[in-house]
Design an enzyme around this catalytic site. Sequence first.
Site, PDB file in Angstrom:
ATOM      1  N   GLU A  46       0.821  -1.218   0.000  1.00 18.49           N
ATOM      2  CA  GLU A  46       0.000   0.000   0.000  1.00 18.49           C
ATOM      3  C   GLU A  46       0.850   1.262   0.000  1.00 18.49           C
ATOM      4  O   GLU A  46       1.934   1.290   0.601  1.00 18.49           O
ATOM      5  CB  GLU A  46      -0.938   0.061   1.219  1.00 18.49           C
ATOM      6  CG  GLU A  46      -2.356  -0.352   0.941  1.00 18.49           C
ATOM      7  CD  GLU A  46      -2.591  -1.814   1.222  1.00 18.49           C
ATOM      8  OE1 GLU A  46      -3.669  -2.302   0.835  1.00 18.49           O
ATOM      9  OE2 GLU A  46      -1.721  -2.443   1.816  1.00 18.49           O
ATOM     10  N   THR A  47       0.320   2.264  -0.669  1.00 25.90           N
ATOM     11  CA  THR A  47       0.829   3.625  -0.576  1.00 25.90           C
ATOM     12  C   THR A  47      -0.303   4.490  -0.026  1.00 25.90           C
ATOM     13  O   THR A  47      -1.426   4.449  -0.538  1.00 25.90           O
ATOM     14  CB  THR A  47       1.279   4.156  -1.948  1.00 25.90           C
ATOM     15  OG1 THR A  47       2.371   3.367  -2.437  1.00 25.90           O
ATOM     16  CG2 THR A  47       1.712   5.607  -1.857  1.00 25.90           C
TER      17      THR A  47
END
Length: 261
Positions: A46-47
């Site tokens: 995830e970002t």
Amino acid sequence: MKIPIYQIDAFTGSVFGGNPAAVCPLERWLDESVMQAIAQENNLSETAFFVKEEEDYRIRWFTPVAEVDLCGHATLASGFVVFNYLDVTRGKISFQSRSGPLRVARKEELLSMDFPSHPPRSCSPPRELLHGLGAEPLEVLCSEDYFIVFENERDVRGLLPDMGILKRLDLRGVIVSAPGDEADFVSRFFAPALGIDEDPVTGSAHCALTPYWSQRLGKADLHAYQVSRRGGELFCTDRGDRVIISGRAVRYMEGTIAIED
């Protein structure tokens, strides 16, 4: 255009452990396609992107292939960035999100997140689920994900799932769990449909794991390990319709993304 970026290892006290998340504090929202491209370029599970809103923040999370409604480790990582680099005097913050308000507090080296509880319920497993896991569980439940219970930690560690089969399932991912040898429970999480074959440590999965193991073990405070290759440690508390998910985090890297306008 220059965008600050931090890479934080969440649910660990040392680099190269836990779950790495990229965190990008923004002055204003970027086009969704740009945020998705950054997440794909980062190639982490995830970002997180967040923007200041009055006294707190609004947060969004992207895997390499899609935006998601809730992410634990990238929220923990975002809290770490705010507390250590952006607003060092704060002890508590709130992130507005698709899943409602998510509060993060710090106490010494631990960060604690206040998340919604998602107790798993009984369900009929699709044939592809058990085929994809290649093992016979004790129990199959559903929450936001399929929730699979095995007899012991060795069973969970020994799983070698067929990701091509699990990718075709209709829910977000697959949680597998069992009583732990040195913790109250252990787990792993697979989400190949989101571009994440195995997530190193999944905070949001503990929205379901916490109420399940709290009821089964008859205790509100729980110690958990996610037994992926990198591994991670979590401290969870069942509070009815909410769960508290706590862990450590460390900075691995910080820098700047340079995008030509």
